[in-house]
Design a protein around this motif. Structure first.
Motif, PDB file in Angstrom:
ATOM      1  N   GLY A  87       7.308 -18.667  38.032  1.00 49.30           N
ATOM      2  CA  GLY A  87       7.693 -18.720  36.611  1.00 49.30           C
ATOM      3  C   GLY A  87       9.056 -17.841  36.226  1.00 49.30           C
ATOM      4  O   GLY A  87       9.765 -18.364  35.396  1.00 49.30           O
ATOM      5  N   ALA A  88       9.593 -16.876  37.304  1.00 49.64           N
ATOM      6  CA  ALA A  88      10.966 -16.304  37.177  1.00 49.64           C
ATOM      7  C   ALA A  88      11.967 -17.431  37.375  1.00 49.64           C
ATOM      8  O   ALA A  88      12.982 -17.416  36.900  1.00 49.64           O
ATOM      9  CB  ALA A  88      10.927 -14.857  37.934  1.00 49.64           C
ATOM     10  N   HIS A  89      11.919 -18.147  38.304  1.00 55.25           N
ATOM     11  CA  HIS A  89      12.925 -19.030  39.056  1.00 55.25           C
ATOM     12  C   HIS A  89      12.793 -20.477  38.480  1.00 55.25           C
ATOM     13  O   HIS A  89      13.842 -20.953  38.318  1.00 55.25           O
ATOM     14  CB  HIS A  89      12.731 -19.112  40.499  1.00 55.25           C
ATOM     15  CG  HIS A  89      13.222 -17.613  41.101  1.00 55.25           C
ATOM     16  ND1 HIS A  89      12.230 -16.564  41.259  1.00 55.25           N
ATOM     17  CD2 HIS A  89      14.314 -17.344  41.643  1.00 55.25           C
ATOM     18  CE1 HIS A  89      12.943 -15.654  41.645  1.00 55.25           C
ATOM     19  NE2 HIS A  89      14.212 -16.005  41.906  1.00 55.25           N
ATOM     20  N   TYR A  90      11.628 -21.053  37.933  1.00 60.27           N
ATOM     21  CA  TYR A  90      11.551 -22.152  37.617  1.00 60.27           C
ATOM     22  C   TYR A  90      11.024 -22.607  36.134  1.00 60.27           C
ATOM     23  O   TYR A  90      11.303 -23.494  35.614  1.00 60.27           O
ATOM     24  CB  TYR A  90      10.767 -23.174  38.772  1.00 60.27           C
ATOM     25  CG  TYR A  90      11.354 -23.047  40.001  1.00 60.27           C
ATOM     26  CD1 TYR A  90      12.318 -23.813  40.582  1.00 60.27           C
ATOM     27  CD2 TYR A  90      10.373 -22.244  41.009  1.00 60.27           C
ATOM     28  CE1 TYR A  90      12.922 -23.773  41.663  1.00 60.27           C
ATOM     29  CE2 TYR A  90      10.971 -22.221  42.381  1.00 60.27           C
ATOM     30  CZ  TYR A  90      12.062 -23.007  42.760  1.00 60.27           C
ATOM     31  OH  TYR A  90      12.581 -22.693  43.969  1.00 60.27           O
ATOM     32  N   LEU A  91      10.511 -21.681  35.687  1.00 57.38           N
ATOM     33  CA  LEU A  91       9.733 -21.909  34.302  1.00 57.38           C
ATOM     34  C   LEU A  91      10.259 -20.902  33.181  1.00 57.38           C
ATOM     35  O   LEU A  91       9.865 -20.557  32.197  1.00 57.38           O
ATOM     36  CB  LEU A  91       8.300 -21.518  34.362  1.00 57.38           C
ATOM     37  CG  LEU A  91       7.740 -22.686  35.420  1.00 57.38           C
ATOM     38  CD1 LEU A  91       6.206 -22.465  35.479  1.00 57.38           C
ATOM     39  CD2 LEU A  91       7.835 -24.235  34.850  1.00 57.38           C
ATOM     40  N   SER A  92      11.819 -20.465  33.484  1.00 61.34           N
ATOM     41  CA  SER A  92      12.235 -19.486  32.420  1.00 61.34           C
ATOM     42  C   SER A  92      13.661 -19.866  32.004  1.00 61.34           C
ATOM     43  O   SER A  92      14.479 -20.423  33.122  1.00 61.34           O
ATOM     44  CB  SER A  92      12.449 -18.291  33.194  1.00 61.34           C
ATOM     45  OG  SER A  92      11.025 -17.572  33.225  1.00 61.34           O
ATOM     46  N   ASN A  93      13.975 -20.126  30.864  1.00 60.26           N
ATOM     47  CA  ASN A  93      15.135 -20.512  30.386  1.00 60.26           C
ATOM     48  C   ASN A  93      16.135 -19.517  30.312  1.00 60.26           C
ATOM     49  O   ASN A  93      17.394 -19.457  30.465  1.00 60.26           O
ATOM     50  CB  ASN A  93      15.274 -21.075  28.895  1.00 60.26           C
ATOM     51  CG  ASN A  93      14.810 -22.313  28.710  1.00 60.26           C
ATOM     52  OD1 ASN A  93      14.715 -23.092  29.955  1.00 60.26           O
ATOM     53  ND2 ASN A  93      13.902 -22.811  27.962  1.00 60.26           N
ATOM     54  N   ASP A  94      15.581 -17.909  30.407  1.00 59.87           N
ATOM     55  CA  ASP A  94      16.526 -16.790  30.056  1.00 59.87           C
ATOM     56  C   ASP A  94      15.822 -15.728  30.750  1.00 59.87           C
ATOM     57  O   ASP A  94      14.676 -15.458  30.659  1.00 59.87           O
ATOM     58  CB  ASP A  94      16.533 -16.494  28.627  1.00 59.87           C
ATOM     59  CG  ASP A  94      17.632 -15.484  28.139  1.00 59.87           C
ATOM     60  OD1 ASP A  94      18.262 -15.031  29.138  1.00 59.87           O
ATOM     61  OD2 ASP A  94      17.742 -14.963  27.009  1.00 59.87           O
ATOM     62  N   VAL A  95      16.932 -14.888  31.499  1.00 57.67           N
ATOM     63  CA  VAL A  95      16.212 -13.882  32.299  1.00 57.67           C
ATOM     64  C   VAL A  95      15.979 -12.581  31.517  1.00 57.67           C
ATOM     65  O   VAL A  95      15.680 -11.400  31.920  1.00 57.67           O
ATOM     66  CB  VAL A  95      16.996 -13.507  33.622  1.00 57.67           C
ATOM     67  CG1 VAL A  95      16.957 -14.713  34.416  1.00 57.67           C
ATOM     68  CG2 VAL A  95      18.605 -13.365  32.994  1.00 57.67           C
TER      69      VAL A  95
END
Length: 185
Positions: A77-85
């Motif tokens: 989710g954090a590395h591949y399914l998120s546009n913004d951190v």
């Protein structure tokens, strides 16, 4: 694919959680993350030194898959399914956090002042993380479970101790944020 990058609304996520809880209740299982620590300790031989760890850990193997899934799902989710951190938080909260010295507030998921590699050289940051981990571990054991176990599984089973624990979690969180947090930072 754009819908997966956004937070899911309560009317999607809530029923999915309820469906999983129904399945667990139906097959006679209870969900909770902190119970996995007991399982890990027993797997490593703690049952030879303390009677608390003397139980059939193999019956809890299914719950270990939840830990692996949570870690793997969080990474994906954090590395591949998120546009913004960054976490979408109120601008007033960002201003307050910046006044307390958290300059990464609003631009990073975790505050760099506590969770970056540079923070490991700061005695105060390491002390706070160690003390916080100790208190969370003690609190989860003393309360008979963690927030996920009580709030999701315990409340789904209509357990009064879970309701009391969840109310205590919220009171403790509010006390920490509004009273202790400004004193510490």
């Amino acid at each position: 694919m754009e819908w997966i990058f956004e937070p899911w609304p309560w009317y999607v996520a809530g029923p999915l959680i309820a469906f999983i809880m129904f399945l667990l209740i139906f097959i006679g299982k209870q969900f909770g993350m902190s119970s996995n620590l007991r399982t890990f300790c027993t797997m490593c031989g703690a049952d030879k030194t303390a009677s608390f760890f003397n139980f059939d850990w193999k019956s809890q193997r299914w719950n270990l898959v939840v830990v692996v899934g949570a870690a793997l799902g969080g990474f994906i989710g954090a590395h591949y399914l998120s546009n913004d951190v960054a976490v979408a938080i109120n601008p007033d909260t960002i201003a307050i956090l910046k006044d307390l010295g958290f300059n990464s507030a609003g631009s990073a998921y975790l505050p760099d002042e506590l969770f970056s590699l540079d923070a490991l050289t700061n005695v105060k940051s390491v002390g706070l993380l160690l003390l916080g981990g100790l208190l969370i571990g003690f609190g989860a054991r003393y309360a008979g479970g963690c927030t996920s176990g009580h709030a999701i599984s315990g409340l789904s089973n209509l357990q009064l101790p879970s309701l009391i624990a969840v109310i205590g979690f919220f009171i403790g969180g509010l006390f920490m944020v509004h009273v202790l947090f400004p004193l510490i930072f």
